[in-house]
Write a protein that holds these residues in place. Structure first.
Motif, PDB file in Angstrom:
ATOM      1  N   PRO A 195       0.840  -1.201   0.000  1.00  0.00           N
ATOM      2  CA  PRO A 195       0.000   0.000   0.000  1.00  0.00           C
ATOM      3  C   PRO A 195       0.876   1.253   0.000  1.00  0.00           C
ATOM      4  N   ILE A 196       0.410   2.292  -0.676  1.00  0.00           N
ATOM      5  CA  ILE A 196       1.122   3.568  -0.695  1.00  0.00           C
ATOM      6  C   ILE A 196       0.396   4.485   0.287  1.00  0.00           C
ATOM      7  N   THR A 197       0.974   4.668   1.467  1.00  0.00           N
ATOM      8  CA  THR A 197       0.296   5.372   2.556  1.00  0.00           C
ATOM      9  C   THR A 197       0.816   6.781   2.797  1.00  0.00           C
ATOM     10  N   SER A 198       1.902   7.152   2.109  1.00  0.00           N
ATOM     11  CA  SER A 198       2.469   8.491   2.284  1.00  0.00           C
ATOM     12  C   SER A 198       3.328   8.809   1.070  1.00  0.00           C
ATOM     13  N   TYR A 199       3.912   9.992   1.061  1.00  0.00           N
ATOM     14  CA  TYR A 199       4.847  10.337  -0.014  1.00  0.00           C
ATOM     15  C   TYR A 199       6.221   9.750   0.228  1.00  0.00           C
ATOM     16  N   ASN A 200       6.395   9.060   1.338  1.00  0.00           N
ATOM     17  CA  ASN A 200       7.648   8.380   1.647  1.00  0.00           C
ATOM     18  C   ASN A 200       7.336   6.986   2.198  1.00  0.00           C
TER      19      ASN A 200
END
Length: 103
Positions: free
Chosen positions: A23-28
């Motif tokens: 999952p992509i949960t932030s810009y980092n």
């Protein structure tokens, strides 16, 4: 894109392919293998003619028949972890919808 349920693939320095969901949960994000909010199985990828193709069985999708999708392209992998890709240009315009009932 933040909020995406990603299946990513990249070519390692030794030429092998790594592919997994995260999952992509932030810009980092960690960019480590993690479970998605829906089932994903039979994940594989192939790299040919300068293009990566990802294969996976996705679902069930909680009684949904359509999903929004994005595709992103980056060119940097460090210690077998993909690094951030450009956040402008084609990467911000790469969206679409898949309807699993149309055909």
């Amino acid at each position: 894109m933040v909020g995406s349920q990603a299946i990513l693939a990249f070519q390692n320095s030794n030429g092998s392919i790594t592919v997994y969901p995260t999952p992509i949960t932030s810009y980092n994000p960690s960019m480590q293998p993690r479970s998605l909010s829906y089932q994903v199985s039979n994940v594989s990828a192939e790299y040919a003619n300068g293009e990566m193709t990802i294969f996976a069985v996705v679902g069930p999708l909680d009684n949904k028949t359509t999903v929004n999708h994005v595709w992103q392209a980056g060119d940097t992998v460090s210690i077998n972890i993909p690094q951030i890709h450009p956040t402008s240009g084609p990467n911000t315009q790469s969206t679409g919808t898949v309807d699993f009932l149309s055909g």
